[in-house]
Design a protein around this motif. Sequence first.
Motif, PDB file in Angstrom:
ATOM      1  N   ARG A  68      87.742  -8.346  45.460  1.00 39.97           N
ATOM      2  CA  ARG A  68      86.774  -7.504  46.243  1.00 39.97           C
ATOM      3  C   ARG A  68      86.424  -7.918  47.687  1.00 39.97           C
ATOM      4  NH1 ARG A  68      82.407  -6.695  43.994  1.00 39.97           N
ATOM      5  NH2 ARG A  68      82.987  -6.978  41.972  1.00 39.97           N
ATOM      6  N   ASN A  69      87.247  -8.803  48.150  1.00 35.63           N
ATOM      7  CA  ASN A  69      86.985  -9.058  49.735  1.00 35.63           C
ATOM      8  C   ASN A  69      88.048  -8.313  50.534  1.00 35.63           C
ATOM      9  OD1 ASN A  69      85.199 -11.056  49.012  1.00 35.63           O
ATOM     10  ND2 ASN A  69      86.794 -12.401  48.744  1.00 35.63           N
ATOM     11  N   LYS A  70      87.475  -7.513  51.361  1.00 33.82           N
ATOM     12  CA  LYS A  70      88.698  -7.124  52.488  1.00 33.82           C
ATOM     13  C   LYS A  70      89.351  -8.057  53.397  1.00 33.82           C
ATOM     14  CE  LYS A  70      85.205  -6.039  55.958  1.00 33.82           C
ATOM     15  NZ  LYS A  70      84.376  -5.137  56.874  1.00 33.82           N
ATOM     16  N   HIS A  71      90.439  -7.835  53.958  1.00 37.66           N
ATOM     17  CA  HIS A  71      91.124  -8.815  54.721  1.00 37.66           C
ATOM     18  C   HIS A  71      91.415  -7.993  56.053  1.00 37.66           C
ATOM     19  CE1 HIS A  71      91.894 -11.666  51.602  1.00 37.66           C
ATOM     20  NE2 HIS A  71      92.271 -10.764  50.495  1.00 37.66           N
ATOM     21  N   GLU A  72      91.087  -8.713  57.140  1.00 41.03           N
ATOM     22  CA  GLU A  72      91.237  -8.239  58.455  1.00 41.03           C
ATOM     23  C   GLU A  72      92.278  -9.038  59.240  1.00 41.03           C
ATOM     24  OE1 GLU A  72      87.793  -6.347  60.514  1.00 41.03           O
ATOM     25  OE2 GLU A  72      86.588  -7.781  59.120  1.00 41.03           O
ATOM     26  N   ARG A  73      93.076  -8.733  59.735  1.00 45.35           N
ATOM     27  CA  ARG A  73      94.208  -9.344  60.627  1.00 45.35           C
ATOM     28  C   ARG A  73      94.916 -10.271  59.969  1.00 45.35           C
ATOM     29  NH1 ARG A  73      92.235 -10.791  66.449  1.00 45.35           N
ATOM     30  NH2 ARG A  73      94.414 -10.922  66.783  1.00 45.35           N
ATOM     31  N   TYR A  74      95.091  -9.939  58.484  1.00 44.20           N
ATOM     32  CA  TYR A  74      96.029 -10.629  57.614  1.00 44.20           C
ATOM     33  C   TYR A  74      97.518 -10.476  58.181  1.00 44.20           C
ATOM     34  CZ  TYR A  74      97.263 -12.571  53.272  1.00 44.20           C
ATOM     35  OH  TYR A  74      97.592 -13.503  52.214  1.00 44.20           O
ATOM     36  N   ASN A  75      98.034 -11.850  58.178  1.00 45.26           N
ATOM     37  CA  ASN A  75      99.322 -11.943  58.786  1.00 45.26           C
ATOM     38  C   ASN A  75     100.502 -12.024  57.422  1.00 45.26           C
ATOM     39  OD1 ASN A  75     101.933 -13.222  60.017  1.00 45.26           O
ATOM     40  ND2 ASN A  75     100.486 -12.942  61.623  1.00 45.26           N
ATOM     41  N   ILE A  76     101.378 -11.279  57.739  1.00 48.46           N
ATOM     42  CA  ILE A  76     102.362 -11.365  56.535  1.00 48.46           C
ATOM     43  C   ILE A  76     103.978 -10.990  57.075  1.00 48.46           C
ATOM     44  CG2 ILE A  76     100.962 -10.712  54.500  1.00 48.46           C
ATOM     45  CD1 ILE A  76     102.278  -7.853  54.325  1.00 48.46           C
ATOM     46  N   GLY A  77     104.834 -11.227  56.462  1.00 53.70           N
ATOM     47  CA  GLY A  77     106.040 -11.007  56.935  1.00 53.70           C
ATOM     48  C   GLY A  77     106.669  -9.598  56.689  1.00 53.70           C
ATOM     49  N   PHE A  78     107.467  -9.104  57.402  1.00 56.87           N
ATOM     50  CA  PHE A  78     108.384  -7.843  57.304  1.00 56.87           C
ATOM     51  C   PHE A  78     109.660  -8.073  57.425  1.00 56.87           C
ATOM     52  CE2 PHE A  78     103.717  -6.311  57.867  1.00 56.87           C
ATOM     53  CZ  PHE A  78     103.954  -4.975  57.498  1.00 56.87           C
ATOM     54  N   PRO A  79     110.343  -6.953  56.645  1.00 56.68           N
ATOM     55  CA  PRO A  79     112.026  -7.010  56.840  1.00 56.68           C
ATOM     56  C   PRO A  79     112.564  -6.811  58.052  1.00 56.68           C
ATOM     57  CG  PRO A  79     111.057  -5.492  55.400  1.00 56.68           C
ATOM     58  CD  PRO A  79     109.919  -6.128  55.783  1.00 56.68           C
ATOM     59  N   HIS A  80     111.862  -5.945  58.925  1.00 64.42           N
ATOM     60  CA  HIS A  80     112.630  -5.369  59.871  1.00 64.42           C
ATOM     61  C   HIS A  80     111.343  -5.575  61.253  1.00 64.42           C
ATOM     62  CE1 HIS A  80     115.862  -4.107  57.849  1.00 64.42           C
ATOM     63  NE2 HIS A  80     114.942  -3.273  56.877  1.00 64.42           N
ATOM     64  N   VAL A  81     112.024  -5.767  62.483  1.00 65.15           N
ATOM     65  CA  VAL A  81     111.195  -5.493  63.430  1.00 65.15           C
ATOM     66  C   VAL A  81     110.922  -3.987  63.745  1.00 65.15           C
ATOM     67  CG1 VAL A  81     111.161  -5.855  66.226  1.00 65.15           C
ATOM     68  CG2 VAL A  81     112.188  -7.776  64.606  1.00 65.15           C
ATOM     69  N   GLY A  82     109.536  -3.567  64.255  1.00 58.05           N
ATOM     70  CA  GLY A  82     109.516  -2.297  64.602  1.00 58.05           C
ATOM     71  C   GLY A  82     107.974  -1.935  64.331  1.00 58.05           C
ATOM     72  N   GLU A  83     107.891  -0.578  64.407  1.00 61.71           N
ATOM     73  CA  GLU A  83     106.680  -0.094  64.076  1.00 61.71           C
ATOM     74  C   GLU A  83     106.709   0.514  62.441  1.00 61.71           C
ATOM     75  OE1 GLU A  83     103.612   3.106  65.947  1.00 61.71           O
ATOM     76  OE2 GLU A  83     105.326   4.122  65.367  1.00 61.71           O
ATOM     77  N   TRP A  84     105.716  -0.032  61.733  1.00 63.34           N
ATOM     78  CA  TRP A  84     105.780   0.311  60.460  1.00 63.34           C
ATOM     79  C   TRP A  84     104.292   1.121  60.213  1.00 63.34           C
ATOM     80  CZ3 TRP A  84     108.706  -1.322  56.313  1.00 63.34           C
ATOM     81  CH2 TRP A  84     109.725  -2.099  56.725  1.00 63.34           C
ATOM     82  N   ILE A  85     104.675   2.484  59.524  1.00 64.14           N
ATOM     83  CA  ILE A  85     103.438   3.439  59.346  1.00 64.14           C
ATOM     84  C   ILE A  85     102.973   3.341  57.871  1.00 64.14           C
ATOM     85  CG2 ILE A  85     102.993   5.722  59.600  1.00 64.14           C
ATOM     86  CD1 ILE A  85     105.178   5.941  61.759  1.00 64.14           C
ATOM     87  N   VAL A  86     101.627   3.429  57.807  1.00 62.23           N
ATOM     88  CA  VAL A  86     101.093   3.528  56.335  1.00 62.23           C
ATOM     89  C   VAL A  86     101.116   4.872  56.063  1.00 62.23           C
ATOM     90  CG1 VAL A  86      98.786   3.070  55.223  1.00 62.23           C
ATOM     91  CG2 VAL A  86      99.436   1.454  57.229  1.00 62.23           C
ATOM     92  N   ARG A  87     101.916   4.963  54.941  1.00 65.35           N
ATOM     93  CA  ARG A  87     101.847   6.293  54.535  1.00 65.35           C
ATOM     94  C   ARG A  87     100.833   6.342  53.259  1.00 65.35           C
ATOM     95  NH1 ARG A  87     105.193   8.926  57.947  1.00 65.35           N
ATOM     96  NH2 ARG A  87     106.863   7.709  58.832  1.00 65.35           N
ATOM     97  N   PHE A  88     100.487   5.646  52.802  1.00 61.60           N
ATOM     98  CA  PHE A  88      99.387   5.563  51.885  1.00 61.60           C
ATOM     99  C   PHE A  88      98.519   4.524  51.827  1.00 61.60           C
ATOM    100  CE2 PHE A  88      98.032   4.215  47.378  1.00 61.60           C
ATOM    101  CZ  PHE A  88      97.419   5.313  47.078  1.00 61.60           C
TER     102      PHE A  88
END
Length: 634
Positions: A566-586
Amino acid sequence: MKKKNLGASPVKGGYRFRVWAPHADEVFIVGTFNDWDKTSHPMKPEGDGVWSLTIRGAKAGDEYRYRIIHGKEDAGEADENGGESRSHKKGRPGKQGDGSKSDPGNGTDKHGKELLRIDPYARRVTNSVGNTIIKYPHCKKRIDFRLPPLNEWIIYELHIGTFGKMDGHDGPGTLDVAIDRLSYLKELGVNVIEIMPLAEFAGGYSWGYNPAHIFAVESDYGTPRSFREFVNKAHRLGMAVILDVVYNHFGPSDLDLWQFDGWHENNMGGIYFYNDDRANTPWGDTRPDYGRQEVRNYIRDNALMWFEEYDIDGLRWDMTAFIRNVYGRNNDPHNDLPDGWSLMQWVNEEIRRVKPEAITIAEDLQGNPYLTKKTDDFGAGFDSQWAAPFVHAVRDALIVADDADRDMEAVRDAVLHRYYLNAFERVIYTESHDEVANGKARVPEEIDPGSASSWEAKKRSTLGATIMFTSPGIPMMFQGQEFLEDDWFHDQDPIDWTKKETYAGILQLYRNLIGLRLNKTGKAKGLTGQEVNVFHVNNADKLIAYHRWDSGGAGDSVVVVANFSRNKHERYNIGFPHVGEWIVRFNSDSRFYDSGYRDFGSDRVQAEGKSRDGLPAQAELSIAPYSALILTLG
């Protein structure tokens, strides 16, 4: 083995009747075509226990029964009421009166016991204890329809008696009303409809898992023609139809197969059933005798009928664990039923001979990977099976009251689970007819009893839906799930269709999830792929993230981040499989879905080339309580 066309088959000027009754001394046909005369139409034995007769002038729409005389020398053994002895004890089939279906009555002929039986191959009956109706020859016209590949299936499970119910109308729902609602499923994005059993059962209300006449369409739902029109309409709209079938037991009520021709042992079921301890099931002593070839043919013929006469696309077999083992268990060789296993292999092979593209699904729920292995590899030959490891883990994480008790490692295991190599050998769901009944309710109701439309109920139930639609496997919804249907499922409680408008935003959330799952935008192909990597599991903060892909790269790679707290997370750091811009589709916290949501969360992130979580890039994002984000590369 070649089918022998038992039942009523059209011939020039009439119909030919064939019935298997190996212990009968005499068999007659009585019906509307002979004013129910008991002796005018005697059948002739043709060998192998089969009796036959051609009746000129018999026509579609006529009603009939078989009059079987058994045990001339034992005529004095009939029960004191002059009828066939049938036990009504627990576990034994008996008549189930509902005030609407007449008892046909059996008696004692002076030369033996007289049994009046509905044709085991009846395609249509007046009701479960009524008469066989000769069905018009089926239309062989096929709708031009192509079954989607398994990795693009979206299943919608429905029950005709409640899905097809109109407000203010007495009785259960009908196929005709259900047909009118198919366009709604098309708009939702569904492409596979799974129908709970519609073989004739006792009474007018049932889930359908108590089949009395497995070849006949339930008379309270409509006619065989109605079901054929249902399939045709679904195909015209681009939706496949799969049907639940029950072969682990028959009945137990209104079961004319019970001691069908008078013979039985140990007061058990006679020629169609085991007559020893193998007959025992949780639903009565009515397990078919899988070792008797005529019974194997009966089940095979029934499975093929749905494809040949109705042009369905697949079958879902109910509780296969009780076909392969007396007690429905793994690792119990003493109680295994090898004939049940070989039956499943044979019928699956026969189905693909008739319709190579057909799909069969097992409900086994015992985690047995051999159900979905090829028959050449000693498997049962099913294409997929219901995934108990998924539903149990995910439901538990959604329903438990305290965040501290949500197990992210169990959710991770649910996302990763496979029976073998193919991710689509499993059907994944958070609601099914079993999961929302028998002491359990719909997920929103389980989350917040009495307040299934509360903020938490909406947030956590749709969080579960997001995990389902984005995990590898075949996602399945249960009717009404998409607009927060509450309460537990029962066969006299129709869907509340007003909730389509009340919770239009939640309905749109499901539409959007389905669109992404099917890669409608061309940006989320990874959700149709085999690959998954759960790269981030934070059991303290109740957050999980995973990568889905087919080949990888732009338009393919998808990252799902889910917050189970029930807690929101701000500026939460996680890994990504590729460098570049990731767009939130949902973003499941979008106010577009509910006015009580906050639109909190990132809309895009820039992944930089610094490794994290075992991946080559990382980025910071924000996510709302009990919410999920779906991001794609570029």
